[in-house]
Design a protein around this motif. Structure first.
Motif, PDB file in Angstrom:
ATOM      1  N   THR A  47     -26.576  14.125  25.925  1.00 56.06           N
ATOM      2  CA  THR A  47     -27.997  13.759  25.568  1.00 56.06           C
ATOM      3  C   THR A  47     -28.757  14.264  26.572  1.00 56.06           C
ATOM      4  N   PHE A  48     -30.138  14.546  26.134  1.00 53.49           N
ATOM      5  CA  PHE A  48     -31.129  15.355  26.783  1.00 53.49           C
ATOM      6  C   PHE A  48     -32.276  14.622  27.438  1.00 53.49           C
ATOM      7  N   ALA A  49     -32.578  15.162  28.513  1.00 54.69           N
ATOM      8  CA  ALA A  49     -33.818  14.699  29.130  1.00 54.69           C
ATOM      9  C   ALA A  49     -34.976  14.971  28.259  1.00 54.69           C
ATOM     10  N   LYS A  50     -36.059  13.948  28.224  1.00 53.49           N
ATOM     11  CA  LYS A  50     -37.155  14.066  27.522  1.00 53.49           C
ATOM     12  C   LYS A  50     -38.182  14.767  28.551  1.00 53.49           C
ATOM     13  N   LYS A  62     -43.708  17.271  23.408  1.00 56.17           N
ATOM     14  CA  LYS A  62     -42.334  16.390  23.799  1.00 56.17           C
ATOM     15  C   LYS A  62     -41.156  17.757  23.653  1.00 56.17           C
ATOM     16  N   HIS A  63     -40.350  17.710  24.568  1.00 54.02           N
ATOM     17  CA  HIS A  63     -39.523  18.853  24.446  1.00 54.02           C
ATOM     18  C   HIS A  63     -37.975  18.478  24.864  1.00 54.02           C
ATOM     19  N   LYS A  64     -37.080  18.782  24.383  1.00 50.53           N
ATOM     20  CA  LYS A  64     -35.752  18.627  25.117  1.00 50.53           C
ATOM     21  C   LYS A  64     -35.489  19.272  26.432  1.00 50.53           C
ATOM     22  N   GLY A  65     -35.186  18.650  27.460  1.00 49.44           N
ATOM     23  CA  GLY A  65     -34.939  19.179  28.859  1.00 49.44           C
ATOM     24  C   GLY A  65     -33.405  19.329  28.883  1.00 49.44           C
ATOM     25  N   ALA A  66     -32.958  19.510  30.063  1.00 48.72           N
ATOM     26  CA  ALA A  66     -31.513  19.929  30.208  1.00 48.72           C
ATOM     27  C   ALA A  66     -30.377  18.912  29.808  1.00 48.72           C
ATOM     28  N   PRO A  67     -29.392  19.419  29.157  1.00 50.10           N
ATOM     29  CA  PRO A  67     -28.431  18.582  28.868  1.00 50.10           C
ATOM     30  C   PRO A  67     -27.689  17.714  29.976  1.00 50.10           C
ATOM     31  N   ASP A  68     -27.192  16.709  29.366  1.00 51.88           N
ATOM     32  CA  ASP A  68     -26.332  15.984  30.296  1.00 51.88           C
ATOM     33  C   ASP A  68     -25.191  15.581  29.343  1.00 51.88           C
TER      34      ASP A  68
END
Length: 149
Positions: A47-50, A62-68
């Motif tokens: 899942t990605f941080a927004k 809106k962008h995808k942040g770092a993955p978890d």
């Protein structure tokens, strides 16, 4: 067209070694110990941080942040003679090392990843229950998917 798949027969295994490469070849070269007594494995995958930015003029960006890559919380019946559970407890006691994990689905498909075990708490409930453990495996690498045969 492939059909749906039940979880019955799925397994979780652990290796103290690290793969030489983060791909199917690296992971399949390792020796794994299956963890016995597993009742459920859990949810995994990225899942990605927004990340948002609202300029004074224009729409919100809106962008995808770092993955978890998630965390597994398998449930298992404690068996002191199970080598996989013993290795999982060793991983729980180790503060720094990453361990490799393999999930095998009933159709032979595999999922590989590395992670750290952040504890293995035990539950002792009523007289009509089994003593269980619920380790938390924090996944640190993108899961590698290998199709079944």
């Amino acid at each position: 067209m492939p059909g749906s798949l039940t979880a019955a027969g799925s397994t979780l295994a652990i290796s103290a070694a690290s793969p030489a490469t983060q791909d199917a070849t690296g992971y399949t070269a390792l020796t794994y110990t299956e963890i016995g007594g597993i009742e459920k494995i859990g949810t995994y995958g990225a899942t990605f941080a927004k990340v948002e930015f609202q300029p004074l003029k224009g729409g919100k960006q809106k962008h995808k942040g770092a993955p978890d890559y998630g965390a597994l919380q398998p449930s298992l019946a404690i068996d002191s003679g199970d080598a996989g559970q013993t290795l999982m407890q060793t991983a729980s006691d180790d503060q720094t090392a990453q361990f490799a994990f393999r999930i095998t689905l009933p159709d032979g498909a595999k999922r590989f990843f590395q992670g750290r075990v952040f504890g293995m708490p035990e539950t002792v409930d009523g007289a009509d229950s089994v003593v269980t453990a619920a380790p938390t495996i924090e996944i640190n690498t993108k899961p590698v998917r290998v199709a079944g045969t």
